[in-house]
Design a protein around this motif. Sequence first.
Motif, PDB file in Angstrom:
ATOM      1  N   GLY A   1      56.393 -11.181  14.545  1.00 50.19           N
ATOM      2  CA  GLY A   1      56.266  -9.726  14.585  1.00 50.19           C
ATOM      3  C   GLY A   1      56.803  -8.999  13.371  1.00 50.19           C
ATOM      4  O   GLY A   1      56.838  -7.762  13.357  1.00 50.19           O
ATOM      5  N   LEU A   2      57.199  -9.737  12.320  1.00 47.08           N
ATOM      6  CA  LEU A   2      57.856  -9.108  11.178  1.00 47.08           C
ATOM      7  C   LEU A   2      56.865  -8.707  10.078  1.00 47.08           C
ATOM      8  O   LEU A   2      57.144  -7.785   9.305  1.00 47.08           O
ATOM      9  CB  LEU A   2      58.910 -10.068  10.603  1.00 47.08           C
ATOM     10  N   PHE A   3      55.693  -9.349  10.019  1.00 52.78           N
ATOM     11  CA  PHE A   3      54.817  -9.185   8.865  1.00 52.78           C
ATOM     12  C   PHE A   3      53.483  -8.528   9.217  1.00 52.78           C
ATOM     13  O   PHE A   3      52.965  -8.693  10.326  1.00 52.78           O
ATOM     14  CB  PHE A   3      54.571 -10.552   8.217  1.00 52.78           C
ATOM     15  N   ASP A   4      52.946  -7.815   8.223  1.00 53.19           N
ATOM     16  CA  ASP A   4      51.618  -7.222   8.359  1.00 53.19           C
ATOM     17  C   ASP A   4      50.535  -8.280   8.225  1.00 53.19           C
ATOM     18  O   ASP A   4      49.475  -8.171   8.839  1.00 53.19           O
ATOM     19  CB  ASP A   4      51.387  -6.144   7.287  1.00 53.19           C
ATOM     20  N   GLN A   5      50.785  -9.265   7.375  1.00 53.46           N
ATOM     21  CA  GLN A   5      49.826 -10.353   7.221  1.00 53.46           C
ATOM     22  C   GLN A   5      50.560 -11.657   6.945  1.00 53.46           C
ATOM     23  O   GLN A   5      51.628 -11.674   6.331  1.00 53.46           O
ATOM     24  CB  GLN A   5      48.809 -10.053   6.108  1.00 53.46           C
ATOM     25  N   VAL A   6      49.971 -12.751   7.427  1.00 53.25           N
ATOM     26  CA  VAL A   6      50.485 -14.094   7.188  1.00 53.25           C
ATOM     27  C   VAL A   6      49.365 -14.890   6.538  1.00 53.25           C
ATOM     28  O   VAL A   6      48.238 -14.924   7.044  1.00 53.25           O
ATOM     29  CB  VAL A   6      50.936 -14.776   8.489  1.00 53.25           C
ATOM     30  N   VAL A   7      49.665 -15.511   5.378  1.00 57.29           N
ATOM     31  CA  VAL A   7      48.660 -16.292   4.666  1.00 57.29           C
ATOM     32  C   VAL A   7      49.190 -17.699   4.435  1.00 57.29           C
ATOM     33  O   VAL A   7      50.394 -17.958   4.544  1.00 57.29           O
ATOM     34  CB  VAL A   7      48.272 -15.634   3.325  1.00 57.29           C
ATOM     35  N   LEU A   8      48.279 -18.594   4.114  1.00 58.09           N
ATOM     36  CA  LEU A   8      48.607 -20.006   3.944  1.00 58.09           C
ATOM     37  C   LEU A   8      48.161 -20.474   2.569  1.00 58.09           C
ATOM     38  O   LEU A   8      47.023 -20.221   2.153  1.00 58.09           O
ATOM     39  CB  LEU A   8      47.901 -20.828   5.033  1.00 58.09           C
ATOM     40  N   LEU A   9      49.069 -21.137   1.847  1.00 56.38           N
ATOM     41  CA  LEU A   9      48.713 -21.765   0.572  1.00 56.38           C
ATOM     42  C   LEU A   9      48.310 -23.203   0.866  1.00 56.38           C
ATOM     43  O   LEU A   9      49.143 -24.044   1.194  1.00 56.38           O
ATOM     44  CB  LEU A   9      49.890 -21.708  -0.397  1.00 56.38           C
ATOM     45  N   ASP A  10      47.017 -23.464   0.761  1.00 56.63           N
ATOM     46  CA  ASP A  10      46.480 -24.781   1.113  1.00 56.63           C
ATOM     47  C   ASP A  10      45.274 -25.062   0.230  1.00 56.63           C
ATOM     48  O   ASP A  10      44.496 -24.161  -0.086  1.00 56.63           O
ATOM     49  CB  ASP A  10      46.080 -24.794   2.602  1.00 56.63           C
ATOM     50  N   GLN A  11      45.118 -26.327  -0.152  1.00 57.63           N
ATOM     51  CA  GLN A  11      44.003 -26.746  -1.000  1.00 57.63           C
ATOM     52  C   GLN A  11      43.949 -25.914  -2.288  1.00 57.63           C
ATOM     53  O   GLN A  11      42.887 -25.498  -2.734  1.00 57.63           O
ATOM     54  CB  GLN A  11      42.680 -26.668  -0.232  1.00 57.63           C
ATOM     55  N   LYS A  12      45.159 -25.626  -2.822  1.00 61.96           N
ATOM     56  CA  LYS A  12      45.332 -24.968  -4.123  1.00 61.96           C
ATOM     57  C   LYS A  12      44.889 -23.511  -4.143  1.00 61.96           C
ATOM     58  O   LYS A  12      44.730 -22.919  -5.215  1.00 61.96           O
ATOM     59  CB  LYS A  12      44.601 -25.753  -5.218  1.00 61.96           C
ATOM     60  N   ALA A  13      44.722 -22.912  -2.964  1.00 61.13           N
ATOM     61  CA  ALA A  13      44.297 -21.517  -2.898  1.00 61.13           C
ATOM     62  C   ALA A  13      44.885 -20.864  -1.652  1.00 61.13           C
ATOM     63  O   ALA A  13      45.452 -21.533  -0.779  1.00 61.13           O
ATOM     64  CB  ALA A  13      42.773 -21.419  -2.879  1.00 61.13           C
ATOM     65  N   ILE A  14      44.776 -19.540  -1.593  1.00 59.04           N
ATOM     66  CA  ILE A  14      45.276 -18.787  -0.441  1.00 59.04           C
ATOM     67  C   ILE A  14      44.208 -18.771   0.647  1.00 59.04           C
ATOM     68  O   ILE A  14      43.051 -18.403   0.414  1.00 59.04           O
ATOM     69  CB  ILE A  14      45.639 -17.343  -0.842  1.00 59.04           C
ATOM     70  N   GLN A  15      44.605 -19.174   1.854  1.00 57.11           N
ATOM     71  CA  GLN A  15      43.735 -19.121   3.028  1.00 57.11           C
ATOM     72  C   GLN A  15      44.255 -18.008   3.934  1.00 57.11           C
ATOM     73  O   GLN A  15      45.453 -17.863   4.106  1.00 57.11           O
ATOM     74  CB  GLN A  15      43.747 -20.454   3.776  1.00 57.11           C
ATOM     75  N   ASN A  16      43.332 -17.270   4.522  1.00 54.33           N
ATOM     76  CA  ASN A  16      43.745 -16.103   5.302  1.00 54.33           C
ATOM     77  C   ASN A  16      43.025 -16.014   6.644  1.00 54.33           C
ATOM     78  O   ASN A  16      42.408 -14.996   6.969  1.00 54.33           O
ATOM     79  CB  ASN A  16      43.483 -14.824   4.487  1.00 54.33           C
ATOM     80  N   PRO A  17      43.108 -17.084   7.460  1.00 53.19           N
ATOM     81  CA  PRO A  17      42.540 -16.994   8.803  1.00 53.19           C
ATOM     82  C   PRO A  17      43.480 -16.223   9.727  1.00 53.19           C
ATOM     83  O   PRO A  17      44.496 -15.666   9.277  1.00 53.19           O
ATOM     84  CB  PRO A  17      42.422 -18.458   9.220  1.00 53.19           C
ATOM     85  N   SER A  18      43.187 -16.192  11.010  1.00 55.48           N
ATOM     86  CA  SER A  18      44.060 -15.500  11.963  1.00 55.48           C
ATOM     87  C   SER A  18      45.352 -16.288  12.144  1.00 55.48           C
ATOM     88  O   SER A  18      45.420 -17.488  11.857  1.00 55.48           O
ATOM     89  CB  SER A  18      43.360 -15.352  13.317  1.00 55.48           C
ATOM     90  N   LEU A  19      46.391 -15.609  12.631  1.00 54.91           N
ATOM     91  CA  LEU A  19      47.689 -16.265  12.847  1.00 54.91           C
ATOM     92  C   LEU A  19      47.560 -17.416  13.826  1.00 54.91           C
ATOM     93  O   LEU A  19      48.211 -18.458  13.668  1.00 54.91           O
ATOM     94  CB  LEU A  19      48.714 -15.246  13.356  1.00 54.91           C
ATOM     95  N   ASP A  20      46.720 -17.269  14.842  1.00 51.83           N
ATOM     96  CA  ASP A  20      46.520 -18.340  15.828  1.00 51.83           C
ATOM     97  C   ASP A  20      45.933 -19.589  15.182  1.00 51.83           C
ATOM     98  O   ASP A  20      46.151 -20.702  15.659  1.00 51.83           O
ATOM     99  CB  ASP A  20      45.597 -17.860  16.948  1.00 51.83           C
ATOM    100  N   GLU A  21      45.202 -19.420  14.085  1.00 52.04           N
ATOM    101  CA  GLU A  21      44.648 -20.563  13.356  1.00 52.04           C
ATOM    102  C   GLU A  21      45.637 -21.098  12.324  1.00 52.04           C
ATOM    103  O   GLU A  21      45.714 -22.309  12.082  1.00 52.04           O
ATOM    104  CB  GLU A  21      43.350 -20.167  12.652  1.00 52.04           C
TER     105      GLU A  21
END
Length: 474
Positions: A211-231
């Motif tokens: 509940g702290l962040f507006d967006q959560v992203v993932l650094l994977d496969q040398k790039a930023i991935q931005n699916p839903s938090l549940d994913e």
Amino acid sequence: MQHALRLSHLHFTYRSWKEEVCDSLFVDLNLDLQEGGKTLLLAPFNKGKTTLAKILCGVCPKYFPGTLQGTIELFERDLSTMEPWDLLGVCSYVSQNPQEQFIATSVEEELAFPLESLGLEREEMARRITRALEHWGLEDLRTSSQQELSGGERKRVLLAVQEVIQARLWILDEAFDDLDQRWRNQLKETIQASDKTILVLASRYLEEFTGLFDQVVLLDQKAIQNPSLDEILPRFSHLCGDDLPNPLEGQVLEMSKKQKLSCMDLEAERKRLSTLQGRSFSLHVPDFHMESGELVTLVGPNGSGKSSFSRLLCGLDDPIGGVIKLDGQPLAGKELSKKVGYLFQNPDLQIFLPTVEEELSWSLKRRKDLKSEEMRARVAECADLFGLTLSDTPSTMSYPQRKALQAAVYFLLERPFYILDELDSSLTYYSALAIIARLRKRGAGLLLITHDRQFAARVAQRSYAIEDGRMASL
């Protein structure tokens, strides 16, 4: 709303001092942060999150050579047109390794240095410094040298520095690590209340993040991935190996004999020589014991004496009262250090040779019973076990890799007991648990110091806590 940070088609490759071709760390990486937003970037260690932070601060590739392509805009200004010192009021950074950022001789001077660079009036400097010291509980440590601070206190100093600078973009690399629960809560509240743009980089998903962040992203496969938090969360857990079975559960130990480390009525006192305010620190340990193969945790607030107790238990410091025994026989000093290995909170204090191979070979070279061929075989096997490359230079390795090297060195020393001081800091849960399992495999008893309750729950068989200068069993 204005863009605080925009990364477009970013590519980065380090330049190898060995003239070897390095793999690209980022390929077509894109990231967009809105001004005033709160973003969490998750990535397993060694995937480039700290490098990304250093790129945003303008120090990489300027001081960490490599090839950088793409566009970086900070508040709609091209980063390539700005010098690192021009970024001081625009972008500030808290490192995962607090000691690498200290430059002054006291806490107060550490806070004052960037304000002098910004050209602030003396009255405004004093006002900001006093407010930040109060906010992070550092008033009594105003004159303290960083050498006399605990790891959590150092991290709070860096957070106070960031607060006084008041840069528009805050980059926090593993900033919750090293902090006890009180100061983790304080940092969470600070982020929530701030109007700054905040980017938090982490290799673990902590309960404080919910509940702290507006967006959560993932650094994977040398790039930023931005699916839903549940994913993101199950995918991140898989990347970190945290969905694998706990390597400590059901572990079969190769124990040749069972030993017991204990102390009774241990008394210690420490005075921070650089601290003009505050009282001398004292610690009383009525009873402590640990047996071969045991996993014991030690918890307590920052600066409560956990590391001080560790220094007593491994023979680095002498108590002013009480006794430490191994199998009922009193031990102290050098003899105790041969039985208890202490992995410092900062691995850089225990790594000093040019290559991984030399670092791992150092202790084995002093043994008269090992032939050169056997020594080389042991070193190679150990490097493979801890995921290390023998030809690598420790000073160019990532902070988590240096922690793995530190653990590998002690693995070869074959101590019957180990103290792991904040091992989990900057590591994924699985990687920290795997290191513990390797050190324990031959029957060693382990004392683990941690502030992460999730991690402690995965490890502890018994626990101790220090509060108000006294240790007690939980």
